[in-house]
Design a protein around this motif. Structure first.
Motif, PDB file in Angstrom:
ATOM      1  N   VAL A   1      20.758   6.139   1.083  1.00 15.51           N
ATOM      2  CA  VAL A   1      19.820   6.994   0.361  1.00 15.51           C
ATOM      3  C   VAL A   1      18.429   6.920   0.955  1.00 15.51           C
ATOM      4  CG1 VAL A   1      18.737   7.359  -1.874  1.00 15.51           C
ATOM      5  CG2 VAL A   1      21.160   6.846  -1.734  1.00 15.51           C
TER       6      VAL A   1
ATOM      7  N   SER B   1      17.652   9.666   3.224  1.00 15.15           N
ATOM      8  CA  SER B   1      18.068  11.017   2.862  1.00 15.15           C
ATOM      9  C   SER B   1      17.129  12.067   3.440  1.00 15.15           C
ATOM     10  CB  SER B   1      18.115  11.157   1.348  1.00 15.15           C
ATOM     11  OG  SER B   1      16.836  10.954   0.808  1.00 15.15           O
ATOM     12  N   ASP B   2      15.851  11.711   3.576  1.00 12.78           N
ATOM     13  CA  ASP B   2      14.934  12.705   4.129  1.00 12.78           C
ATOM     14  C   ASP B   2      15.195  12.932   5.613  1.00 12.78           C
ATOM     15  OD1 ASP B   2      14.141  10.166   4.538  1.00 12.78           O
ATOM     16  OD2 ASP B   2      12.042  10.439   4.017  1.00 12.78           O
ATOM     17  N   SER B   3      15.594  11.878   6.330  1.00 14.79           N
ATOM     18  CA  SER B   3      15.892  12.072   7.745  1.00 14.79           C
ATOM     19  C   SER B   3      17.153  12.910   7.918  1.00 14.79           C
ATOM     20  CB  SER B   3      16.050  10.729   8.459  1.00 14.79           C
ATOM     21  OG  SER B   3      17.301  10.157   8.211  1.00 14.79           O
ATOM     22  N   VAL B   4      18.122  12.659   7.059  1.00 13.16           N
ATOM     23  CA  VAL B   4      19.354  13.437   7.122  1.00 13.16           C
ATOM     24  C   VAL B   4      19.055  14.894   6.793  1.00 13.16           C
ATOM     25  CG1 VAL B   4      21.625  13.769   6.094  1.00 13.16           C
ATOM     26  CG2 VAL B   4      20.789  11.470   6.533  1.00 13.16           C
ATOM     27  N   GLN B   5      18.232  15.071   5.784  1.00 17.55           N
ATOM     28  CA  GLN B   5      17.859  16.423   5.360  1.00 17.55           C
ATOM     29  C   GLN B   5      17.197  17.174   6.517  1.00 17.55           C
ATOM     30  OE1 GLN B   5      18.061  17.678   2.147  1.00 17.55           O
ATOM     31  NE2 GLN B   5      16.653  19.393   2.159  1.00 17.55           N
ATOM     32  N   ARG B   6      16.336  16.444   7.208  1.00 20.59           N
ATOM     33  CA  ARG B   6      15.581  17.073   8.279  1.00 20.59           C
ATOM     34  C   ARG B   6      16.497  17.422   9.456  1.00 20.59           C
ATOM     35  NH1 ARG B   6      12.526  14.403  11.960  1.00 20.59           N
ATOM     36  NH2 ARG B   6      10.915  15.608  12.977  1.00 20.59           N
TER      37      ARG B   6
ATOM     38  N   GLU C   1      19.604  17.988   9.203  1.00 22.63           N
ATOM     39  CA  GLU C   1      20.466  19.089   8.763  1.00 22.63           C
ATOM     40  C   GLU C   1      19.731  20.422   8.853  1.00 22.63           C
ATOM     41  OE1 GLU C   1      22.005  18.694   4.818  1.00 22.63           O
ATOM     42  OE2 GLU C   1      23.306  20.444   5.016  1.00 22.63           O
ATOM     43  N   GLU C   2      18.455  20.410   8.480  1.00 22.40           N
ATOM     44  CA  GLU C   2      17.668  21.653   8.545  1.00 22.40           C
ATOM     45  C   GLU C   2      17.647  22.175   9.985  1.00 22.40           C
ATOM     46  OE1 GLU C   2      15.461  21.921   4.607  1.00 22.40           O
ATOM     47  OE2 GLU C   2      15.573  23.294   6.290  1.00 22.40           O
TER      48      GLU C   2
ATOM     49  N   ARG D   1      19.502  25.563  11.315  1.00 25.14           N
ATOM     50  CA  ARG D   1      18.684  26.652  11.833  1.00 25.14           C
ATOM     51  C   ARG D   1      19.104  27.059  13.244  1.00 25.14           C
ATOM     52  NH1 ARG D   1      12.686  25.449  12.108  1.00 25.14           N
ATOM     53  NH2 ARG D   1      13.128  24.894   9.971  1.00 25.14           N
TER      54      ARG D   1
ATOM     55  N   LEU E   1       9.282  10.150   8.995  1.00 29.09           N
ATOM     56  CA  LEU E   1       9.730  11.478   8.609  1.00 29.09           C
ATOM     57  C   LEU E   1       8.708  12.242   7.802  1.00 29.09           C
ATOM     58  CD1 LEU E   1      13.160  10.083   7.907  1.00 29.09           C
ATOM     59  CD2 LEU E   1      12.707  11.884   9.536  1.00 29.09           C
TER      60      LEU E   1
ATOM     61  N   PRO F   1      10.257  19.486   6.599  1.00 29.72           N
ATOM     62  CA  PRO F   1      11.435  19.576   7.428  1.00 29.72           C
ATOM     63  C   PRO F   1      11.784  21.002   7.808  1.00 29.72           C
ATOM     64  CG  PRO F   1      12.016  19.016   5.178  1.00 29.72           C
ATOM     65  CD  PRO F   1      10.534  18.998   5.265  1.00 29.72           C
TER      66      PRO F   1
ATOM     67  N   GLN G   1       3.510  13.584   1.526  1.00 26.44           N
ATOM     68  CA  GLN G   1       4.757  13.329   2.252  1.00 26.44           C
ATOM     69  C   GLN G   1       5.936  13.916   1.482  1.00 26.44           C
ATOM     70  OE1 GLN G   1       5.236   9.276   3.446  1.00 26.44           O
ATOM     71  NE2 GLN G   1       7.307   9.602   4.211  1.00 26.44           N
ATOM     72  N   ILE G   2       6.837  14.523   2.212  1.00 26.76           N
ATOM     73  CA  ILE G   2       7.975  15.196   1.594  1.00 26.76           C
ATOM     74  C   ILE G   2       9.032  14.171   1.171  1.00 26.76           C
ATOM     75  CG2 ILE G   2       9.859  16.821   2.002  1.00 26.76           C
ATOM     76  CD1 ILE G   2       7.287  18.281   2.074  1.00 26.76           C
TER      77      ILE G   2
ATOM     78  N   ALA H   1      12.973  14.358  -0.065  1.00 25.71           N
ATOM     79  CA  ALA H   1      14.056  15.340  -0.182  1.00 25.71           C
ATOM     80  C   ALA H   1      15.369  14.625  -0.427  1.00 25.71           C
ATOM     81  CB  ALA H   1      14.133  16.176   1.089  1.00 25.71           C
ATOM     82  N   THR H   2      16.254  15.281  -1.118  1.00 21.70           N
ATOM     83  CA  THR H   2      17.580  14.716  -1.361  1.00 21.70           C
ATOM     84  C   THR H   2      18.621  15.624  -0.731  1.00 21.70           C
ATOM     85  OG1 THR H   2      17.639  15.879  -3.469  1.00 21.70           O
ATOM     86  CG2 THR H   2      16.998  13.567  -3.516  1.00 21.70           C
ATOM     87  N   ASP H   3      19.689  15.021  -0.237  1.00 19.79           N
ATOM     88  CA  ASP H   3      20.768  15.823   0.317  1.00 19.79           C
ATOM     89  C   ASP H   3      21.776  16.126  -0.789  1.00 19.79           C
ATOM     90  OD1 ASP H   3      22.315  13.567  -0.041  1.00 19.79           O
ATOM     91  OD2 ASP H   3      21.970  12.850   1.987  1.00 19.79           O
TER      92      ASP H   3
ATOM     93  N   THR I   1      22.843  13.014  -2.937  1.00 20.65           N
ATOM     94  CA  THR I   1      21.883  12.014  -3.392  1.00 20.65           C
ATOM     95  C   THR I   1      21.050  12.474  -4.580  1.00 20.65           C
ATOM     96  OG1 THR I   1      21.698  11.412  -1.079  1.00 20.65           O
ATOM     97  CG2 THR I   1      20.067  10.484  -2.552  1.00 20.65           C
TER      98      THR I   1
ATOM     99  N   LEU J   1      17.605  10.986  -6.540  1.00 18.96           N
ATOM    100  CA  LEU J   1      16.554   9.987  -6.408  1.00 18.96           C
ATOM    101  C   LEU J   1      15.651  10.049  -7.632  1.00 18.96           C
ATOM    102  CD1 LEU J   1      15.368  10.403  -2.696  1.00 18.96           C
ATOM    103  CD2 LEU J   1      16.765   8.566  -3.622  1.00 18.96           C
TER     104      LEU J   1
ATOM    105  N   SER K   1      17.042  18.755  -3.473  1.00 18.10           N
ATOM    106  CA  SER K   1      15.704  19.073  -3.971  1.00 18.10           C
ATOM    107  C   SER K   1      14.669  18.571  -2.972  1.00 18.10           C
ATOM    108  CB  SER K   1      15.469  18.405  -5.328  1.00 18.10           C
ATOM    109  OG  SER K   1      16.417  18.840  -6.258  1.00 18.10           O
ATOM    110  N   GLN K   2      13.480  19.090  -3.114  1.00 16.90           N
ATOM    111  CA  GLN K   2      12.419  18.679  -2.202  1.00 16.90           C
ATOM    112  C   GLN K   2      11.076  18.777  -2.920  1.00 16.90           C
ATOM    113  OE1 GLN K   2      12.541  20.049   1.940  1.00 16.90           O
ATOM    114  NE2 GLN K   2      10.447  20.754   1.644  1.00 16.90           N
TER     115      GLN K   2
ATOM    116  N   LYS L   1      11.963  23.025  -3.756  1.00  9.73           N
ATOM    117  CA  LYS L   1      13.297  23.563  -4.040  1.00  9.73           C
ATOM    118  C   LYS L   1      14.082  22.575  -4.886  1.00  9.73           C
ATOM    119  CE  LYS L   1      15.824  21.936   0.012  1.00  9.73           C
ATOM    120  NZ  LYS L   1      16.749  22.287   1.076  1.00  9.73           N
TER     121      LYS L   1
END
Lengths: 176, 530
Positions: free
Chosen positions: A4, A7-12, A14-15, A19, B50, B54, B118-119, B121-123, B126, B128, B144-145, B161
């Protein structure tokens, strides 16, 4: 992916994948004519990103980087396939021709000859040709992607077209 | 690859332009598959690597992994902007923002802190919780973000989002604001939820009251009130909107408190969530659920791939079955509906022998649920999530489906001689790269395709009645559902299932997103042998 804290690195990641994957896939499929090869190219490019630091040219222009990677990867796949064909080319062609002698064999042969010839071009020439004629980008758009002037792209396009014609004629045994 | 002339006779640019183009649906299907394969290899990075949005193309520039050299012009521009910002007092606020830290937590406790701007975000897997400096708790649902910053009189959460549930701490002198693209919600101490969708935003209140500002208009919301900024948006019940939360019980308790005294004055608009399929049955307490009379669970380490199962004669027998397969059977879900499960449930194999005298298969499914909960320490719940789907539509060529006559016969009676099985209504024949359906509704075809494509297929053809289907395609051996068919010989240049559906049935698969009922695995463990 389950951690967890990342999760932000994974999100990024994935984005970026979501794209740019369509451009990579379309390019690779257009070049190889094979869904399996297109998947391999896409997977290979993003696996490469996982395994090493972010390249500087990706930071500068992601679309240009992924396009370049897609073209290079796909042409490498074609080259590898061509080496394999040296062994079983005749049998494969006969089989293809037997399936649909008027369409399948002709179009596949033309496609193969075209991209075998493109694979002999300089990498940047191949990339520019594909951007211009497969993806319909303008010279100005390509120039922006590569960070050079429009004139430079125009010259490279002219030279790569001429070279490609020559290579195709040589493959068909036609006189220049 | 429709070329009409030899290479030499055409310009090379024309030839390149005629390169094959993949269909949108097939391309998306394969891209999704690559993403699934990549999933396990994504690098674990520190959250401090990060920063930034994103979704931004310039995101890479702020990545400290490898920062491109800034050009002098850019530096000069930044200096000018900074001086100008300082002149107008903006820089002072930015400096203040740097001191704001929020703590990001998951089920295991605090994980890391994030600075202002700082962002977070959850996949898709997840959830949080973000604890703000004032003690407020912001729960983030999957996908969400948000980011946190200071406001002139408090704190500000920017929701880009997804959805959040905010348990706001009592504010001493300031306010807590939640901004979306089209509303600002301000509170002094309450529990409320905010969601952002493409169409607009939604706000609901569980406790206290909030002020919602949309453009020039402002309104107060009290429990169990809720609103949307776009009248086209659905307004599901609040209790459904908080179901994903770790604190769902507490939130529901608040709603029940509110319901009695206020029900007469203010009603929560009862809008039905679009049901796209039969939802996974919510797991009932194990004690209330029927159980097998006796059951044995043993690990199967044979390494074989084939599974067998039998549910006749009051017995349930599964050989070399994965736990995923057992969950599919018990909860009547397809693989893509199982969310949050560890990878081993697909690889670890078990032999199950269980007895339930006189029980039919429908009665055994809840027994199998009990078995999974007891032996595998399974804990799961049902949710509705927006997932990628395929819409089955009529192609431009028009439907080629035909409704031929089919024979009916009484159950448990032998088939008349000289009649092929496929002549009977309801026949389903599945082979390697082929399916024959006789007298079946289009929804059944969609369900079958869901299994093949590992993604929900929703019927949007509007075709009524029953049809006969004879579909043949080249199975893709890397498709999970047809791995077992890999040994079967097939022509490598036959049509893909996408092409076959269009050419042979006059139908088309178009990708999109829709709410799908899923089974979320909260906990699952390896079973020990008896």
């Amino acid at each position: 992916m389950s951690a967890v804290v990342t999760s932000d690195s994974v999100q990024r990641y994935e984005e970026i994948f979501k794209r740019h994957a369509p451009l990579i896939y379309r390019t690779a499929y257009g070049i190889t004519g094979s869904h399996e090869d297109a998947e391999d190219a896409l997977q290979g490019i993003f696996l490469g990103l996982i395994r090493r630091d972010v390249p500087a040219d990706l930071a500068r222009h992601p679309e240009a980087y992924f396009h370049r990677a897609a073209v290079n990867k796909s042409l490498n796949l074609l080259r590898a396939r061509r080496r394999r064909r040296l062994v079983d080319d005749d049998a494969a062609l006969e089989q293809t021709a037997a399936d649909d002698p008027h369409t399948t064999a002709d179009s596949e042969l033309r496609h193969r000859q075209l991209y075998d010839a493109i694979a002999e071009l300089k990498p940047d020439h191949a990339q520019i040709l594909i951007l211009r004629y497969m993806h319909g980008k303008t010279e100005t758009e390509i120039a922006k992607m590569f960070g050079v002037s429009r004139g430079t792209i125009a010259v490279k396009l002219f030279r790569s077209r001429a070279r490609l014609r020559k290579l195709l004629r040589a493959r068909l045994g036609e006189k220049p | 690859m429709n070329h009409d002339a030899k290479p030499g006779a055409q310009n090379p640019e024309q030839l390149i332009a005629q390169s094959p183009v993949p269909s949108q649906a097939e391309m998306e299907f394969r891209i999704d598959r690559v993403w699934e394969r990549l999933g396990s290899g994504i690098p674990l990075q520190s959250s401090t690597d990060l920063k930034g949005d994103p979704a931004s193309e310039t995101d890479w520039h702020s990545n400290p992994i490898k920062r491109p050299m800034l050009r002098p012009v850019v530096i000069l521009a930044c200096a000018v902007v900074t001086i100008a910002a300082a002149w107008f007092g903006i820089a002072r606020r930015f400096v203040t923002n740097r001191n704001v830290y929020a703590i990001v937590e998951n089920e295991d406790g605090p994980q890391y802190r994030v600075a202002a701007g700082q962002i977070v975000a959850t996949d898709v897997w997840t959830r949080l919780a973000v604890t703000l400096p004032d003690g407020s708790r912001v729960e983030m649902r999957p996908q969400s973000q948000l980011s946190v910053s200071t406001a002139s009189d408090g704190l500000r959460v920017r929701l880009d989002k997804g959805g959040i549930i905010v348990t706001a701490a009592r504010q001493r002198s300031g306010h807590l604001y939640v901004d979306t693209k089209d509303v600002t919600v301000s509170v002094v101490g309450t529990v409320f939820l905010v969601g952002v969708e493409d169409a607009g935003s939604r706000v609901g209140v569980l406790e206290g009251k909030v002020q919602v500002k949309q453009g020039e208009s402002t309104r107060m919301l009290v429990p169990p009130g809720q609103m949307v900024t776009n009248p086209m948006m659905e307004l599901p019940a609040l209790r459904e909107q908080v179901a994903w939360s770790r604190y769902a019980k507490e939130h529901l308790a608040l709603l029940q408190q509110d319901a009695a005294p206020i029900a007469a004055k203010q009603t929560e608009k009862p809008v039905q969530i679009t049901q796209t399929q039969a939802p996974p049955k919510p797991p009932a307490p194990a004690a209330a659920r029927p159980q097998f009379e006796v059951a044995s669970v043993k690990r199967n380490n044979s390494g074989g791939q084939g599974m067998r199962f039998d549910n006749r004669g009051g017995r349930y027998s599964a050989a070399n079955a994965s736990l995923k397969f057992l969950i599919q059977q018990a909860y009547k879900v397809q693989p893509f509906q199982i969310i949050g499960a560890p990878a081993w449930i697909d690889s670890e194999r078990y032999d199950i022998e269980a007895k339930a005298e006189g029980a039919e298969w429908n009665q055994m499914a809840p027994m199998l649920q009990s078995l999974i909960e007891e032996r595998f320490k399974g804990a799961m719940h049902g949710e509705t999530r927006d997932l990628p789907v395929y819409f089955l539509t009529v192609a431009k060529t028009g439907s080629k489906l035909k409704a031929g006559p089919c024979l009916t016969r009484e159950p448990n009676t032998p088939a008349p001689p000289n009649q092929p099985q496929s002549a009977f209504c309801g026949y389903v024949g599945i082979g390697s790269g082929s399916v024959i359906l006789t007298g079946q509704r289009i929804e059944n075809l969609a369900d079958f395709l869901s299994g093949i494509l590992n993604r929900k297929v929703l019927d949007r053809t509007g075709l009524p009645g029953a049809f006969d289907v004879d579909l043949k395609w080249t199975p893709d051996i890397s498709t999970p559902s047809v791995k077992q068919e890999a040994a079967a010989p097939s022509a490598s240049d036959g049509p893909s299932i996408f092409t076959a559906i269009e050419e042979q049935l006059g139908l088309k698969l178009e990708s999109g997103k829709a709410p799908i009922d899923v089974l979320v695995i909260d906990h699952i463990d390896h079973a020990s042998d008896n």
